[in-house]
Design an enzyme around this catalytic site. Structure first.
Site, mmCIF file in Angstrom:
data_model
loop_
_atom_site.group_PDB
_atom_site.id
_atom_site.type_symbol
_atom_site.label_atom_id
_atom_site.label_comp_id
_atom_site.label_asym_id
_atom_site.label_seq_id
_atom_site.Cartn_x
_atom_site.Cartn_y
_atom_site.Cartn_z
ATOM 1 C CB ALA A 150 2.160 -37.963 -14.626
ATOM 2 C CG HIS A 157 1.753 -13.353 -8.939
ATOM 3 N ND1 HIS A 157 0.799 -12.555 -9.513
ATOM 4 C CD2 HIS A 157 1.362 -14.630 -9.187
ATOM 5 C CE1 HIS A 157 -0.139 -13.303 -10.067
ATOM 6 N NE2 HIS A 157 0.184 -14.570 -9.876
ATOM 7 N NE ARG A 182 19.845 -42.318 -17.940
ATOM 8 C CZ ARG A 182 19.371 -42.691 -19.136
ATOM 9 N NH1 ARG A 182 20.031 -42.392 -20.236
ATOM 10 N NH2 ARG A 182 18.250 -43.383 -19.242
ATOM 11 C CG ASN A 227 -2.996 -38.164 -20.523
ATOM 12 O OD1 ASN A 227 -4.214 -38.208 -20.394
ATOM 13 N ND2 ASN A 227 -2.235 -39.241 -20.470
ATOM 14 C CB ALA A 230 6.538 -38.563 -12.941
#
Length: 184
Positions: free
Chosen positions: A138, A111, A179, A81, A156
């Site tokens: 997302a 880094h 789970r 997406n 998300a």
């Protein structure tokens, strides 16, 4: 002068000498992102952008990658997406039937903790492996060196800093296994 094999080796290095080469790939990526409403034209660019690409891959622009996708390996039936960001300073391996939600970041670069080394611009990179049938929702962050097992789901907003086994739901900051996934 270093070559790009050093950057993929996992050792500390100075990336500055590679910036000129990197710009070539970023230029191709800018062209890809300019084709926002032209999915067929974007698809024609996949072989020039990515290290390898399977069938039925769809990427919704804008897509960002440090090396324009040069070190990204995409399996078949992959959906990415919009606003996905991949710091592909080392290989990123994405399996088949993977769904990546909006604003997901997959990072191979890191880094040093030592501020004097950071001041010198030093970094190191670790490959990321995303298995088959994975869904990354997302705003998730997948960190350097992480492997996500087949069939797992990353919730998300999660920050994944360690390996996730196959067939589990994991989420949180940092992400942890919640789970197993069985059936639904």
């Amino acid at each position: 002068m270093i070559d790009s094999d050093v950057m993929r080796s996992g050792v500390l290095y100075d990336p500055a000498p590679l910036q000129k080469e990197q710009q070539i790939y970023l230029s191709k990526l800018r062209e890809f992102n300019s084709l926002s409403g032209q999915p067929d034209e974007r698809e024609k660019m996949y072989p020039f952008l990515f290290a390898s690409v399977g069938e039925s891959v769809y990427i919704e622009p804008p897509f960002y990658a440090n090396w324009g996708g040069k070190w990204v390996h995409l399996g078949s039936n992959v959906y990415i997406n919009f606003l996905c960001c991949m710091t592909d300073d080392a290989p990123i391996w994405i399996g088949d039937r993977v769904m990546i939600g909006p604003r997901v970041t997959v990072a191979t670069a890191s880094h040093p903790l030592d501020p004097s080394l950071r001041a010198e611009g030093m970094q190191y990179n670790k490959e990321v492996h995303i298995g088959n049938d994975v869904w990354i929702a997302a705003n998730a962050f997948i960190g350097p060196g992480v492997t996500i097992g087949d069939g797992s789901v990353i919730g998300a907003g999660s920050v994944v800093l360690s390996d996730i086994p196959p067939g589990v739901l994991a989420y949180g900051v940092p992400a942890r296994v919640i789970r197993e996934i069985k059936g639904q």
